[in-house]
Design a protein around this motif. Structure first.
Motif, PDB file in Angstrom:
ATOM      1  N   LEU A 305      -9.957  14.489  -2.066  1.00  0.00           N
ATOM      2  CA  LEU A 305     -11.420  14.545  -2.222  1.00  0.00           C
ATOM      3  C   LEU A 305     -12.024  15.364  -1.095  1.00  0.00           C
ATOM      4  O   LEU A 305     -11.618  15.222   0.068  1.00  0.00           O
ATOM      5  CB  LEU A 305     -12.032  13.137  -2.152  1.00  0.00           C
ATOM      6  N   ASP A 306     -13.017  16.190  -1.434  1.00  0.00           N
ATOM      7  CA  ASP A 306     -13.797  16.889  -0.412  1.00  0.00           C
ATOM      8  C   ASP A 306     -12.935  17.624   0.601  1.00  0.00           C
ATOM      9  O   ASP A 306     -13.215  17.633   1.808  1.00  0.00           O
ATOM     10  CB  ASP A 306     -14.724  15.904   0.324  1.00  0.00           C
ATOM     11  N   GLY A 307     -11.852  18.231   0.134  1.00  0.00           N
ATOM     12  CA  GLY A 307     -10.990  18.973   1.042  1.00  0.00           C
ATOM     13  C   GLY A 307     -10.132  18.113   1.945  1.00  0.00           C
ATOM     14  O   GLY A 307      -9.588  18.604   2.936  1.00  0.00           O
ATOM     15  N   LYS A 308     -10.000  16.828   1.615  1.00  0.00           N
ATOM     16  CA  LYS A 308      -9.162  15.920   2.390  1.00  0.00           C
ATOM     17  C   LYS A 308      -8.116  15.280   1.489  1.00  0.00           C
ATOM     18  O   LYS A 308      -8.366  15.026   0.310  1.00  0.00           O
ATOM     19  CB  LYS A 308      -9.988  14.815   3.054  1.00  0.00           C
ATOM     20  N   VAL A 309      -6.959  15.004   2.069  1.00  0.00           N
ATOM     21  CA  VAL A 309      -5.895  14.293   1.368  1.00  0.00           C
ATOM     22  C   VAL A 309      -5.754  12.917   2.001  1.00  0.00           C
ATOM     23  O   VAL A 309      -5.578  12.800   3.225  1.00  0.00           O
ATOM     24  CB  VAL A 309      -4.554  15.051   1.458  1.00  0.00           C
ATOM     25  N   PHE A 310      -5.855  11.865   1.182  1.00  0.00           N
ATOM     26  CA  PHE A 310      -5.752  10.484   1.659  1.00  0.00           C
ATOM     27  C   PHE A 310      -4.462   9.868   1.115  1.00  0.00           C
ATOM     28  O   PHE A 310      -4.221   9.870  -0.099  1.00  0.00           O
ATOM     29  CB  PHE A 310      -6.939   9.650   1.187  1.00  0.00           C
ATOM     30  N   THR A 311      -3.625   9.353   1.988  1.00  0.00           N
ATOM     31  CA  THR A 311      -2.410   8.667   1.559  1.00  0.00           C
ATOM     32  C   THR A 311      -2.394   7.264   2.160  1.00  0.00           C
ATOM     33  O   THR A 311      -2.984   7.029   3.218  1.00  0.00           O
ATOM     34  CB  THR A 311      -1.143   9.416   2.007  1.00  0.00           C
ATOM     35  N   THR A 312      -1.718   6.345   1.468  1.00  0.00           N
ATOM     36  CA  THR A 312      -1.650   4.980   2.000  1.00  0.00           C
ATOM     37  C   THR A 312      -0.202   4.514   2.094  1.00  0.00           C
ATOM     38  O   THR A 312       0.626   4.795   1.231  1.00  0.00           O
ATOM     39  CB  THR A 312      -2.435   3.975   1.122  1.00  0.00           C
ATOM     40  N   ASP A 313       0.068   3.800   3.158  1.00  0.00           N
ATOM     41  CA  ASP A 313       1.329   3.094   3.345  1.00  0.00           C
ATOM     42  C   ASP A 313       1.013   1.618   3.196  1.00  0.00           C
ATOM     43  O   ASP A 313       0.371   1.012   4.063  1.00  0.00           O
ATOM     44  CB  ASP A 313       1.900   3.393   4.737  1.00  0.00           C
ATOM     45  N   VAL A 314       1.444   1.013   2.078  1.00  0.00           N
ATOM     46  CA  VAL A 314       1.067  -0.380   1.794  1.00  0.00           C
ATOM     47  C   VAL A 314       2.017  -1.396   2.424  1.00  0.00           C
ATOM     48  O   VAL A 314       1.827  -2.607   2.261  1.00  0.00           O
ATOM     49  CB  VAL A 314       0.959  -0.630   0.268  1.00  0.00           C
ATOM     50  N   LYS A 315       3.032  -0.913   3.122  1.00  0.00           N
ATOM     51  CA  LYS A 315       3.919  -1.777   3.916  1.00  0.00           C
ATOM     52  C   LYS A 315       4.457  -2.954   3.097  1.00  0.00           C
ATOM     53  O   LYS A 315       4.450  -4.108   3.528  1.00  0.00           O
ATOM     54  CB  LYS A 315       3.187  -2.264   5.171  1.00  0.00           C
ATOM     55  N   ASN A 316       4.894  -2.612   1.870  1.00  0.00           N
ATOM     56  CA  ASN A 316       5.512  -3.602   0.975  1.00  0.00           C
ATOM     57  C   ASN A 316       4.603  -4.796   0.672  1.00  0.00           C
ATOM     58  O   ASN A 316       5.081  -5.874   0.302  1.00  0.00           O
ATOM     59  CB  ASN A 316       6.842  -4.108   1.536  1.00  0.00           C
ATOM     60  N   PHE A 317       3.311  -4.619   0.845  1.00  0.00           N
ATOM     61  CA  PHE A 317       2.328  -5.675   0.563  1.00  0.00           C
ATOM     62  C   PHE A 317       2.513  -6.908   1.444  1.00  0.00           C
ATOM     63  O   PHE A 317       2.029  -7.996   1.125  1.00  0.00           O
ATOM     64  CB  PHE A 317       2.373  -6.094  -0.914  1.00  0.00           C
ATOM     65  N   THR A 318       3.197  -6.761   2.567  1.00  0.00           N
ATOM     66  CA  THR A 318       3.404  -7.896   3.470  1.00  0.00           C
ATOM     67  C   THR A 318       2.398  -7.905   4.616  1.00  0.00           C
ATOM     68  O   THR A 318       2.307  -8.883   5.352  1.00  0.00           O
ATOM     69  CB  THR A 318       4.823  -7.877   4.055  1.00  0.00           C
TER      70      THR A 318
END
Length: 348
Positions: A305-318
């Protein structure tokens, strides 16, 4: 002496009045706090627990506020598995998959305004057009349908039954399309006639691979398929015709498609690639190498979005998720902690 004492009393009263006004002004400043001119991030939460919520962060990513639904609704939990958010005017519609409800809030204050619970059974995605809300429902080994509601009063209109999977619901050029594929199985789309709220014609079938992710841009649908020696990106117009095919030669597991600024962004394992929409050659190297979260959790959240890349590390939901922000060319900008199971970012 009396005059001096009188002056002291007057000074004290003025001081108290000033403090009272300052406190009132401060309160009004807090009360007027809104969540516009920034981003909203889904925190899906743990399945079976009502710990889903939303994170707000500013455009410059300097101001991050987690749990904004609970903070603005008397510590009330939002629900279980926040799947998606759709906006219409000043309203945000928050779909809770395992809670079987759609919570409606003011998108700027996040105060709840209404709720939909009728005819929802494992709801998945939704879209709004022509004064109607279209919600896909897909229960494992159970019913598959799209439920339709009026935007005006949220009343239930009808149920459109499907024999195939009912997953993503998309609006392209005023037409509603349902993705008949989920978890990398399926290769069809079905059109809904928004005048009659009936299935319109036969499904369209993609020639290669299974659908992984579909997005819309400029009244077209763009979908990425995998499962063969190569992956493919298809451009599909609002009438349902395939107008362009991009072959991702040598990449058999492309996913997480996004369209931004005339470019495709997609991932393969923990690698993120960018390529011009007019290009035919696959990029030689990724712009970002993200955290490897294993088979199920790598790039669980991925938005451009808006020239940015957002990624998430959900850490196995722990534990709570970690969000990384990059430029469109892959330069790292910032990292912050969000809620449990963070997925999609929306502009607000």
């Amino acid at each position: 002496m009396k005059i001096t004492r009188l002056l002291q009393l007057l000074f004290g009263m003025l001081l108290l009045l000033n403090v009272a006004c300052s406190t009132e002004d401060d309160y009004e400043e807090v009360a007027k706090q809104t969540y516009d001119n920034g981003y909203l991030l889904i925190n899906e939460g743990n399945f079976g627990s009502p710990n889903a919520d939303v994170t707000y962060f500013s455009k410059d990513v300097n101001n991050v506020q987690n749990g904004i639904y609970k903070a603005n609704n008397g510590e009330e939990n939002l629900g279980d598995v926040l799947q998606t958010i759709v906006f219409d005017g000043d309203k945000a519609y928050l779909l809770l998959n395992n809670s079987n409800k759609i919570q409606v809030v003011n998108r700027y204050t996040f105060k709840k305004t209404a709720q939909i619970t009728t005819q929802l059974d494992n709801p998945r995605y939704m879209a709004i057009t022509n004064g109607m809300i279209y919600v896909s429902n897909d229960k494992y080994n159970g019913a598959k349908y799209v439920s339709v509601y009026k935007v005006s009063d949220l009343s239930f209109v009808k149920k459109i039954n499907f024999t195939d999977t009912a997953e993503r619901v998309l609006v392209a050029g005023g037409n509603v399309w349902v993705q008949n594929a989920t978890y990398d199985f399926g290769n069809k789309f079905t059109k809904i006639n928004t005048s009659t709220n009936e299935i319109d014609g036969q499904p369209i079938t993609l020639p290669n691979g299974n659908i992984v992710k579909t997005v819309t841009s400029n009244n077209n649908m763009y979908t990425v398929t995998n499962g063969t020696a190569n992956s493919y990106i298809y451009e599909i117009n609002s009438a349902g015709s395939i107008t362009k095919t991009t072959t991702l030669t040598g990449i058999n597991n492309a996913r997480n498609l996004q369209v931004e600024g005339g470019k495709y962004y997609f991932s393969s394992a923990n690698k993120i690639y960018s390529m011009d929409m007019t290009a035919t050659a696959v990029p030689a190297s990724p712009i970002i190498t993200a955290v490897d979260g294993g088979a199920y959790f790598t790039l669980y959240g991925f938005t451009v979005l808006d020239g940015k890349v957002f990624t998430t590390d959900v850490k196995n939901f722990t534990q709570d998720s970690e969000v990384s922000v990059y430029s469109s060319t892959g330069t790292f900008i910032k990292k912050f902690t969000s809620g449990r199971g963070s997925t999609t970012v929306y502009s607000n």
